[in-house]
Design a protein around this motif. Structure first.
Motif, PDB file in Angstrom:
ATOM      1  N   LYS A 121       0.825  -1.205   0.000  1.00  0.00           N
ATOM      2  CA  LYS A 121       0.000   0.000   0.000  1.00  0.00           C
ATOM      3  C   LYS A 121       0.864   1.262   0.000  1.00  0.00           C
ATOM      4  O   LYS A 121       0.514   2.274  -0.617  1.00  0.00           O
ATOM      5  N   LEU A 122       2.001   1.201   0.697  1.00  0.00           N
ATOM      6  CA  LEU A 122       2.880   2.370   0.756  1.00  0.00           C
ATOM      7  C   LEU A 122       3.446   2.724  -0.624  1.00  0.00           C
ATOM      8  O   LEU A 122       3.760   3.886  -0.890  1.00  0.00           O
ATOM      9  N   LYS A 123       3.565   1.728  -1.483  1.00  0.00           N
ATOM     10  CA  LYS A 123       4.096   1.991  -2.815  1.00  0.00           C
ATOM     11  C   LYS A 123       3.148   2.844  -3.663  1.00  0.00           C
ATOM     12  O   LYS A 123       3.569   3.416  -4.664  1.00  0.00           O
ATOM     13  N   THR A 124       1.893   2.899  -3.237  1.00  0.00           N
ATOM     14  CA  THR A 124       0.928   3.705  -3.991  1.00  0.00           C
ATOM     15  C   THR A 124       0.975   5.184  -3.616  1.00  0.00           C
ATOM     16  O   THR A 124       0.322   6.001  -4.255  1.00  0.00           O
ATOM     17  N   LEU A 125       1.717   5.510  -2.571  1.00  0.00           N
ATOM     18  CA  LEU A 125       1.842   6.910  -2.186  1.00  0.00           C
ATOM     19  C   LEU A 125       2.626   7.685  -3.244  1.00  0.00           C
ATOM     20  O   LEU A 125       3.511   7.124  -3.901  1.00  0.00           O
ATOM     21  N   PRO A 126       2.348   8.954  -3.404  1.00  0.00           N
ATOM     22  CA  PRO A 126       3.129   9.760  -4.357  1.00  0.00           C
ATOM     23  C   PRO A 126       4.583   9.854  -3.909  1.00  0.00           C
ATOM     24  O   PRO A 126       4.877   9.800  -2.717  1.00  0.00           O
ATOM     25  N   PRO A 127       5.506  10.006  -4.848  1.00  0.00           N
ATOM     26  CA  PRO A 127       6.931  10.042  -4.481  1.00  0.00           C
ATOM     27  C   PRO A 127       7.283  11.161  -3.519  1.00  0.00           C
ATOM     28  O   PRO A 127       8.229  11.035  -2.747  1.00  0.00           O
ATOM     29  N   ASN A 128       6.547  12.252  -3.557  1.00  0.00           N
ATOM     30  CA  ASN A 128       6.878  13.401  -2.711  1.00  0.00           C
ATOM     31  C   ASN A 128       6.055  13.426  -1.419  1.00  0.00           C
ATOM     32  O   ASN A 128       5.901  14.482  -0.800  1.00  0.00           O
ATOM     33  N   ALA A 129       5.526  12.268  -0.995  1.00  0.00           N
ATOM     34  CA  ALA A 129       4.718  12.232   0.231  1.00  0.00           C
ATOM     35  C   ALA A 129       5.589  12.563   1.433  1.00  0.00           C
ATOM     36  O   ALA A 129       6.647  11.972   1.637  1.00  0.00           O
ATOM     37  N   ASN A 130       5.124  13.514   2.249  1.00  0.00           N
ATOM     38  CA  ASN A 130       5.887  13.892   3.432  1.00  0.00           C
ATOM     39  C   ASN A 130       5.460  13.042   4.630  1.00  0.00           C
ATOM     40  O   ASN A 130       4.626  12.137   4.514  1.00  0.00           O
ATOM     41  N   VAL A 131       6.023  13.366   5.787  1.00  0.00           N
ATOM     42  CA  VAL A 131       5.761  12.573   6.983  1.00  0.00           C
ATOM     43  C   VAL A 131       4.287  12.637   7.379  1.00  0.00           C
ATOM     44  O   VAL A 131       3.686  11.632   7.767  1.00  0.00           O
TER      45      VAL A 131
END
Length: 335
Positions: A121-131
């Protein structure tokens, strides 16, 4: 005459019988008295020996009235000096702590299952996702898993899998007790924003224990921008648990190679984090991070997890944490 002679014989026999009975009785009485006296003497001797030995082993102490008065006064002063309010608060705190819900231990198969799921699921986050975005994502995932587990429990009558039902019960208990501990237990730790400030309050003449340190192994090229005692944040493109390198230079090289060979839809490594400590490196998750562990990460705007030393507040929350950050990191291509 014959009758008189017969009476005389009977009288003599009767006297003999009476005398014989009296002698036996007297003998029995004397013997009984002797036995009673002997038993009394033996009892008196035993009692005197017991009392004497007891007095020697437990000597009696006689106190004067003045000493007794002083002891009573001492007891009164000690009782009046007792912190009654503090004792009451401690008892109340112990009672509250004893009623707290303990952390639920997940089975290894369930832990592995949800670890793999949240990594996907974390791989679906955008590359620039912040904390903050990562933390919100973890919260949404926990809410979704909690609802799924409760739904499975409600439908247990139609479920054919006992294992799934048991896992659902365990997951509900874990998510409702402490989500942060659950996420750290499966290896997902999303750090808080850490502001590292430089303080020049070191006493004059004190030796800086972090200065003049050199990473072991071959020298690192300039493009690695190596920083000792540093841990950078980022989305992992290669987990370090099963990715070990001989030196920090090799770890940096692996990051450069991954960025060069990454496919168009894959994240390219621009942050490397290496464990150069022989005793391993600290992390708040359940895993043991060993020497040579190499993490490849991506972050559009790399941010520090920790620098130089762990904050005191963090060490209070994680007693096993060392004072100095053991990791070494670098941002590839940084100016």
């Amino acid at each position: 005459m014959a009758r008189g002679g017969e009476w005389g014989i009977n009288k003599a026999a009767r006297g003999k019988w009476v005398w014989g009975c009296s002698y036996k009785k007297t003998t029995l009485i004397v013997c009984s008295i002797n036995i009673v006296v002997a038993l009394y003497v033996l009892r008196s001797l035993y009692a005197s020996l017991y009392i004497y030995s007891d007095r020697e082993s437990h000597p009696t102490v006689e106190y004067t009235p003045d000493q007794i008065r002083k002891m009573e006064e001492s007891v009164r002063i000690r009782k009046s000096a007792e912190p009654v309010e503090l004792i009451r608060l401690v008892k109340k705190l112990k009672k509250e702590l004893s009623t707290e819900v303990s952390v639920v231990e997940l089975s290894e198969p369930l832990k592995l299952k949800i670890t793999n799921e949240i990594i996907d699921k974390l791989k679906t986050l955008p590359p620039n996702a912040n904390v903050t975005e990562q933390r919100d994502f973890a919260e949404r995932w926990c809410n979704k898993k909690l609802e799924e587990a409760k739904q499975l429990i409600r439908e247990r009558g139609t479920s054919n899998s006992t294992i799934l039902l048991e896992e659902a019960v365990m997951l509900v208990k874990a998510l409702e007790s402490d989500r942060t501990l659950l996420l750290e237990d499966i290896g997902l730790w999303i750090p808080s924003e850490v502001v590292n400030k430089e303080h020049d309050d070191k006493p004059e003449g004190e030796v800086d224990e972090l200065a003049d340190e050199v990473l072991p192994g071959r020298p690192l090229p300039p493009e690695c921008h190596a920083e000792l005692h540093t841990d950078y944040d980022g989305a992992a493109v290669r987990w370090g648990l099963n990715h070990h390198k001989e030196s920090a230079a090799d770890c940096c090289q692996a990051c450069l190679v991954q960025a060069k060979r990454a496919k168009p839809n894959e994240k390219k490594c621009n942050v490397w984090v290496y464990c150069p400590a022989e005793m391993g490196c600290h992390s708040p998750d359940i895993y043991e991070h060993r020497l040579g562990e190499c993490w490849l990460k991506y972050a559009e705007t790399p941010k520090l997890n920790f620098k130089d030393k762990y904050p005191e507040s963090y060490r209070n929350a994680h007693p096993s944490a060392p004072i100095i950050v053991p990791w070494a990191s670098g941002i590839v291509g940084a100016a």
